[in-house]
Each structure stands twice: as structure tokens, then as C-alpha cells.
Design an enzyme around this catalytic site. Structure first.
Site, PDB file in Angstrom:
ATOM      1  N   LYS A 171       6.331  13.379  20.519  1.00  0.00           N
ATOM      2  CA  LYS A 171       4.854  13.236  20.398  1.00  0.00           C
ATOM      3  C   LYS A 171       4.581  12.113  18.915  1.00  0.00           C
ATOM      4  O   LYS A 171       3.819  11.568  19.217  1.00  0.00           O
ATOM      5  CB  LYS A 171       4.237  14.599  19.907  1.00  0.00           C
ATOM      6  CG  LYS A 171       4.209  15.521  21.380  1.00  0.00           C
ATOM      7  CD  LYS A 171       3.900  16.915  21.130  1.00  0.00           C
ATOM      8  CE  LYS A 171       4.003  17.712  22.340  1.00  0.00           C
ATOM      9  NZ  LYS A 171       3.902  19.060  22.463  1.00  0.00           N
ATOM     10  N   GLN A 197       3.367  23.446  18.358  1.00  0.00           N
ATOM     11  CA  GLN A 197       4.185  23.439  19.313  1.00  0.00           C
ATOM     12  C   GLN A 197       4.604  24.780  19.817  1.00  0.00           C
ATOM     13  O   GLN A 197       4.962  25.760  19.073  1.00  0.00           O
ATOM     14  CB  GLN A 197       5.576  22.694  18.777  1.00  0.00           C
ATOM     15  CG  GLN A 197       6.617  22.155  19.895  1.00  0.00           C
ATOM     16  CD  GLN A 197       6.055  21.636  21.154  1.00  0.00           C
ATOM     17  OE1 GLN A 197       5.463  20.530  20.619  1.00  0.00           O
ATOM     18  NE2 GLN A 197       6.334  22.279  22.322  1.00  0.00           N
ATOM     19  N   ASP A 247      -4.572  20.113  22.670  1.00  0.00           N
ATOM     20  CA  ASP A 247      -3.612  20.634  23.811  1.00  0.00           C
ATOM     21  C   ASP A 247      -4.596  21.237  24.817  1.00  0.00           C
ATOM     22  O   ASP A 247      -4.400  21.429  25.840  1.00  0.00           O
ATOM     23  CB  ASP A 247      -2.754  21.715  23.366  1.00  0.00           C
ATOM     24  CG  ASP A 247      -1.350  21.403  23.115  1.00  0.00           C
ATOM     25  OD1 ASP A 247      -1.037  20.309  23.874  1.00  0.00           O
ATOM     26  OD2 ASP A 247      -0.435  22.062  22.309  1.00  0.00           O
TER      27      ASP A 247
END
Ligand code: NAP
Length: 278
Positions: free
Chosen positions: A52, A96, A119
């Protein structure tokens, strides 16, 4: 032999489009910034986080790395998220997953302001997606839609079957296919006669989490098969939820693993980061 849907190529196209958009934004003094939080140092999570960060650097998105101790308390983590929510320099916040057992993931997901929820997991973001309002789309299912669209595979009016109903893949996948006017069936571990249902699919999306589960007897001749699964097999090679070699001669198009859905997830995350400043 089926057409391969090349996620690596399509994700690169998307990242290059975003790079050009970010360069134009930079000229106006706008630079999107993503905060990436990792708790502990699980090797798989570290790989995802690094990918990422690399994608941010490629596109020109600024990234701030928060590498937190495994034993950080939930309160401390929520405190950091609260600061980032109020920091005007930060446009997107990503935590995460999975998190260590002592931290409640749901509480963490809900703590991220929906404005920075790149997200797409916050209940408000999910609600907006359900009713078709503007908002971030969850990256993996949004990536699947892009794979289909950019491969000129029509969704409208097609029988779409999704195997799996998780909150991050199966359920949002079904909603996005529905939004594209597919006729959608969701299946799961309690589904009876799974094969009978999957064999109806013009577009079959496998998000089961079981290596090579979908064999030729689950698919209709000429179907399009999208494999969301990622596993390491006994030889440490990557494979999906679909038994690629078994189905490839029966279907019209298929995503490989690796190089199918995986790279699209990051590309769509990057798209959400740019969306924060559009
Ligand atoms: P998950 O949370 O484990 O969900 C799996 C789903 O499959 C569940 O809904 C489960 O049903 C269903 N299922 C399990 N066994 C089944 C069976 N025998 N028949 C029918 N349905 C069955 O997994 P996930 O997070 O959605 O992820 C799915 C896969 O995608 C995994 O391999 C994961 O690694 C991969 N993944 C890839 C990406 C990417 O970027 N490419 C992103 C996310 C996930 P129940 O609900 O009834 O238990």
C-alpha cells in the site's frame, strides 16, 4: 481456453490514471495523504502495508506510517484514530486488519470518521453503498466490478452468483453487482445444492476462503469466473478458491491467481484515497 482477465494490467492502468490525476491536483496545491496503521508485525500484514505504501509513492499520494506495538491498548489506538480524524492534513485512514485479539475490530472500524474511511468498512459507508448514495466503495468488490467493466463484460441482466457472504467481500460484492443491474444470488456454507445454483451463473464470484474449491462441475459452459481467494498451496505457490486448471477450458473468461483480483484491491484503495480530495 478462456480469456484471462488481467488484473495486473488493469490495476496498472487505474494507477496510471490516478497518477495523472494526482499530478494535476498537485499543481493546485492539493496532495492526498493516507495514514496507514499497523498493529504488531504479522508478516502477511507487513507485506500488505508495504504494498500500500509503495502504491501511494507510485501515484504521488503521501503516506504516514504508524507502526504500533502488538500490545497497544484499544484506548491508545482509538486515541490515535481520533487525532487522525481531526488532523486536516490527513485525508484517509487505514487500519490494517486483522488486529490482535485484545482489540475489538468493530470498535476500531466505527472509530474512523466515514469521511476518511478509505477501506469502506464503517457502517455509515456500508449503508450509503446499500442505498446507492455517494461514498467510498469497499476495495476488493469495487475492484471486481472494474475488472468486469474494463474487460467489456456486461453485468446488466446477467445471472450473478457470489459464493461467500463476508462483510468485506461477499455481501458488498453482491450489492455492487445488484447496483450494476445483475440478477444476484448469494450463497454460503448453509446453502443447499450449491452446484445447482453456481451452474446457473453467467458471472460466478468465488470468495470462500477454501483453496481450489470451485471445480468444473460448479460452473456453466461459457461462464465468467472471478476468483477472489488467495492461498498458498503445499508448494508455497499462490492459488485461489477456484481450481483454475480444472475450469479454464469450460469458461469464457477467468481471473488468474496471482494477477487477478489481488492487484485490483490496492488500485481501488488508491482510488478511494484520491476520492477524498476530488
Ligand atoms: P471469510 O470471511 O472466511 O468468508 C468465507 C465465506 O465463504 C463465508 O460466508 C462462508 O459461509 C462461505 N463458505 C465457506 N465454506 C463454504 C462452502 N463449503 N460452501 C459455500 N460457502 C462457503 O472470507 P473472506 O474474507 O470473504 O475472503 C474470501 C477469500 O478471499 C479468502 O481466500 C481471502 O484470503 C480472499 N480475499 C482476497 C482479497 C483480495 O484482495 N484478493 C481480499 C479479501 C479476501 P458462512 O458465512 O456460512 O460461514
Amino acid at each position: 481456453m478462456a480469456r484471462l482477465i488481467d488484473g495486473k494490467l488493469i490495476s496498472t492502468q487505474i494507477k496510471d490514471e490516478l497518477k495523472a490525476e494526482v499530478a494535476a491536483l498537485k499543481e493546485k496545491g492539493i496532495v492526498p495523504c493516507l495514514a496507514v496503521i499497523q498493529v504488531g508485525n504479522d508478516p502477511a500484514s507487513s507485506v500488505y502495508v508495504n504494498n500500500k505504501k509503495k502504491a501511494c509513492a507510485y501515484i504521488g499520494i503521501e503516506s504516514l506510517a504508524y507502526e504500533l506495538e502488538e500490545n497497544i491498548s484499544q484506548e491508545e489506538l482509538l486515541g490515535i484514530i481520533d487525532e487522525l480524524n481531526h488532523n486536516d492534513m490527513v485525508n484517509g485512514i487505514l487500519v490494517q486488519l486483522p488486529l490482535p485479539k485484545h482489540i475489538n475490530e468493530e470498535a476500531v472500524i466505527k472509530a474512523i470518521t466515514p469521511k476518511k474511511d478509505v477501506d469502506g468498512f464503517h457502517p455509515e459507508t456500508v449503508g450509503n453503498m446499500c442505498i446507492g448514495s455517494k461514498g467510498f466503495l469497499p476495495c476488493t468488490p469495487a475492484g471486481v466490478i472494474q475488472l468486469l467493466k474494463r474487460s467489456n463484460i456486461a453485468i446488466e441482466g446477467k445471472e450473478c452468483v457470489v459464493i461467500g457472504r463476508s462483510n468485506i467481500v461477499g455481501k458488498p460484492m453482491a450489492l455492487l453487482l445488484l447496483r450494476e443491474n445483475g440478477t444476484v444470488t448469494i450463497t454460503h456454507s448453509r446453502t443447499k445444492d450449491l452446484k445447482e445454483i453456481t451452474k446457473r451463473a453467467d458471472i460466478l464470484v468465488a470468495a470462500i476462503g477454501k483453496p481450489k474449491f470451485v471445480t468444473a462441475d460448479y460452473v456453466k459452459e461459457g461462464a465468467v469466473v472471478i476468483d477472489v481467494g488467495i492461498h498458498r498451496n503445499e508448494d508455497n505457490k499462490l492459488c485461489g478458491d477456484v481450481d483454475f486448471d480444472d475450469v479454464v477450458d469450460k469458461v469464457s473468461a477467468i481471473t488468474p491467481v496471482p494477477g487477478g483480483v489481488g492487484p485490483m484491491t490496492i488500485a481501488m484503495l488508491m482510488n478511494n484515497c484520491v476520492e477524498t480530495v476530488r
